[in-house]
Every structure is written in C-alpha cells, then in structure tokens.
Design a protein around this motif. Structure first.
Motif, short mmCIF file in Angstrom:
data_model
loop_
_atom_site.label_atom_id
_atom_site.label_comp_id
_atom_site.label_asym_id
_atom_site.label_seq_id
_atom_site.Cartn_x
_atom_site.Cartn_y
_atom_site.Cartn_z
N UNK A 164 0.82 -1.26 0.01
CA UNK A 164 -0.04 0.06 -0.05
C UNK A 164 0.98 1.28 -0.17
N UNK A 165 1.92 1.25 0.60
CA UNK A 165 2.94 2.19 0.75
C UNK A 165 3.09 3.04 -0.53
N UNK A 166 3.16 2.28 -1.60
CA UNK A 166 3.45 2.76 -2.93
C UNK A 166 2.51 3.28 -3.84
N UNK A 167 1.18 3.22 -3.23
CA UNK A 167 -0.03 3.60 -4.01
C UNK A 167 -0.65 4.89 -3.45
N UNK A 168 -1.43 5.47 -4.50
CA UNK A 168 -1.94 6.74 -4.13
C UNK A 168 -3.20 6.71 -3.18
N UNK A 169 -3.56 7.87 -2.67
CA UNK A 169 -4.73 7.92 -1.67
C UNK A 169 -5.90 7.16 -2.34
N UNK A 170 -6.56 6.58 -1.40
CA UNK A 170 -7.84 5.93 -2.32
C UNK A 170 -7.84 4.59 -2.77
N UNK A 171 -6.43 3.96 -2.61
CA UNK A 171 -6.03 2.75 -2.98
C UNK A 171 -6.37 1.63 -1.68
N UNK A 172 -6.65 0.49 -2.13
CA UNK A 172 -6.77 -0.45 -1.00
C UNK A 172 -6.05 -1.71 -1.54
N UNK A 173 -5.07 -2.49 -0.41
CA UNK A 173 -4.82 -3.74 -0.85
C UNK A 173 -5.26 -4.53 0.18
N UNK A 174 -5.93 -5.86 -0.64
CA UNK A 174 -6.43 -6.74 0.17
C UNK A 174 -5.80 -8.08 -0.32
N UNK A 175 -5.57 -9.10 0.76
CA UNK A 175 -5.02 -10.37 0.62
C UNK A 175 -5.62 -11.59 1.12
N UNK A 176 -5.44 -12.67 0.90
CA UNK A 176 -5.75 -13.85 1.52
C UNK A 176 -4.87 -14.35 2.65
N UNK A 177 -3.75 -14.00 2.36
CA UNK A 177 -2.60 -14.52 3.38
C UNK A 177 -1.27 -13.61 3.33
N UNK A 178 -0.76 -13.38 4.50
CA UNK A 178 0.47 -12.56 4.71
C UNK A 178 1.50 -13.35 5.54
N UNK A 179 2.49 -13.39 4.86
CA UNK A 179 3.50 -14.19 5.56
C UNK A 179 4.25 -13.65 6.65
N UNK A 180 4.11 -12.14 6.54
CA UNK A 180 4.89 -11.41 7.84
C UNK A 180 3.96 -10.13 8.02
N UNK A 181 2.65 -10.65 8.64
CA UNK A 181 1.58 -9.82 8.88
C UNK A 181 2.22 -8.88 10.27
N UNK A 182 2.05 -7.70 10.20
CA UNK A 182 2.78 -6.86 11.30
C UNK A 182 1.55 -6.31 12.25
N UNK A 183 1.64 -6.40 13.49
CA UNK A 183 1.15 -5.44 14.45
C UNK A 183 1.96 -4.31 14.83
N UNK A 184 1.62 -3.37 15.90
CA UNK A 184 2.24 -2.33 16.35
C UNK A 184 3.76 -2.83 17.13
N UNK A 185 4.49 -1.87 17.11
CA UNK A 185 5.93 -2.24 17.90
C UNK A 185 6.37 -3.47 17.53
N UNK A 186 6.41 -3.59 16.21
CA UNK A 186 7.26 -4.96 15.81
C UNK A 186 6.56 -6.32 16.34
N UNK A 187 5.21 -6.06 16.65
CA UNK A 187 4.69 -7.55 16.93
C UNK A 187 4.06 -8.06 15.52
N UNK A 188 3.65 -9.53 15.65
CA UNK A 188 3.42 -10.10 14.77
C UNK A 188 1.72 -10.18 14.49
N UNK A 189 1.26 -10.09 13.48
CA UNK A 189 -0.23 -10.47 13.17
C UNK A 189 -0.35 -11.84 12.51
N UNK A 190 -0.96 -12.73 13.04
CA UNK A 190 -1.40 -14.06 12.70
C UNK A 190 -2.47 -14.31 12.03
N UNK A 191 -2.89 -15.05 11.26
CA UNK A 191 -4.02 -15.23 10.41
C UNK A 191 -3.84 -16.52 9.53
N UNK A 192 -4.45 -17.72 9.85
CA UNK A 192 -4.15 -18.73 8.80
C UNK A 192 -5.01 -18.25 7.37
N UNK A 193 -4.54 -18.99 6.19
CA UNK A 193 -4.80 -18.15 4.85
C UNK A 193 -6.21 -18.38 4.83
#
Ligand code: BT5
Length: 206
Positions: free
Chosen positions: A19-48
């Motif tokens: 998303x960082x490289x896209x213009x305002x109004x854009x959305x990125x959606x995915x089925x799976x993240x291999x390195x999903x992030x929380x705050x403060x370098x924590x992980x966000x985990x979700x099975x595909x």
C-alpha cells in the motif's frame, strides 16, 4: 497523479508494504500474509483465507488512529466495541487490530479482522469478507475526513475502555486506575495522566 486502485493479492509479506507505494484512495487486500505486522514490531497471525487483511491509503488526519477504529467498529456493526486506542473487541476478546503508519503525504491504515478463525483467547466476527470490506471502505472514507470533535464523540460511544479499571504499561513504568476519558488529542486519561502511547489492559468490570 496515479489513479487509486484496488489490489487483490493471494499472498503478500504485509499489505502495508504494498500500500505504501499507492495513491490515496487505494486498497490492498490479501488472503494471506507471510509477515503480517502489529504495532511495535509484533506479529499479526491469521491462517490463509480466514481473515479480512487489508491496507487503505488515506489522507493524514490528526486523530486517524481513533477515526479508523470508529470506522471499523461501525463497519462490523452491533456488538463490536473499541479498546483504546483502536482494537476491535467482542466482549473482552480481540477480534481485530489496526496499524496506522504515516508517510509525508498520506497514511496507511492496516486492518486485520478475524472472520472464521482466531488465535486462542481471541474472537471472530463471522461476516462475509467482501461485504465487510465494502463497508470498511465507505466508513473509512467518511471518518478519515471527519472533524476531530465528531471522531472523539463517536469513539467515546463505541469505547469499551472508558469507565474500566485499566493498567497501562509504559516504557519503564506502569499506571493503574480508572480510564476516565480521552483528551482532544486522543490520549487516554488514567489517574490524571494523559497516556498517548502504550498498551492498555482492562483489569475488571468498572
Ligand atoms: C494490532 O497490533 O492489533 C494491529 C494489527 C494490524 C494487522 C493488519 S492486517 C493488514 C495489515 N497488514 C499488516 O501487516 N498489518 C495490518 P497490536 O496491537 O500490536 O497487536 C498485536 C498482538 O495481537 C500480537 O502480539 C498478538 O498478541 C495479538 N494477535 C496476533 N494475531 C491476532 C489475531 N489474528 N487476532 C487477535 N489477536 C492477535
């Protein structure tokens, strides 16, 4: 200026990076993240395929973290509240999290919501992903440009933190007390102190 777009990707490291490289109004959606992030370098985990995992490119707003929480809670609907600053809660269980990252000319709001699976102790919000995504887009478009007083009023209505006895863990010290309010900058007021960052733990019904 590039046109905003919706990127639907099967697998990514983190939707935030795309998303960082896209213009305002854009959305990125995915089925799976291999390195999903929380705050403060924590992980966000979700099975595909079990969660809504999306990043929204929005204009900057001084209370964007709270505004994004308000938008997400409204999109989820009845029974979903906000733990300060913007965790999505079903009762005392976390069902979704929000990560706001700010760049020079835009902000990236990452939202993860458990739909059909959740880690132990967490909750799900059993809703169809694409319908929830549409409601999120619509609510975020509205709340990301709302005035701060309106954001704060709506956040207070949706909060499950205000009035509770909480523990706030700050670097090097801990505060305990009743969460008495939030100030106009979005800081949580506990024991007379204004806390603008840190983790809040709800201790008991207050
Ligand atoms: C958050 O961080 O709650 C923000 C999570 C944002 C995730 C989205 S998904 C789309 C976008 N792309 C990304 O890479 N991230 C965003 P925080 O408050 O730091 O909470 C993280 C903590 O929540 C972890 O340390 C775990 O304890 C817990 N956790 C991890 N996965 C969870 C899940 N699926 N459900 C509930 N809790 C979870």
């Amino acid at each position: 200026m590039d046109e905003p777009r919706i990127e639907r990707l099967h697998t990514v490291t983190s939707t935030q990076e795309i998303a960082r490289g896209l213009p305002i109004g854009s959305v990125v959606v995915t089925d799976h993240q291999s390195a999903g992030r929380g705050r403060l370098d924590r992980r966000w985990e979700a099975p595909p395929g079990t969660a809504l995992l999306a990043s929204f490119v929005l204009p900057r707003h001084p209370l964007l973290s709270l505004a994004a929480g308000v938008a997400a809670a409204e999109a989820c609907g009845e029974g979903v509240g906000l733990k300060w600053p913007n965790d999505l809660m079903v009762g005392d269980r976390k069902a979704g999290g929000i990560l706001v990252e700010v760049a020079a000319d835009k902000a990236i709001v990452g939202i993860g919501i458990n739909l059909t699976a959740a880690p132990p102790g967490a909750a799900t919000i059993a809703q169809p992903r694409d319908q929830l995504l549409e409601r999120l887009r619509e609510r975020l478009a509205r709340w990301s440009v709302a005035d701060s007083a309106a954001v704060l009023d709506r956040w207070r209505e949706l909060s499950v933190t205000l009035g509770r006895t909480v523990r706030v863990e700050l670097p090097g010290r801990v505060i305990e007390g009743v969460a008495a309010g939030i100030d106009e900058g979005g800081a949580l007021i506990v024991g007379g102190e204004h806390v603008s960052a840190g983790d809040v733990i709800h201790l008991r019904m207050g």
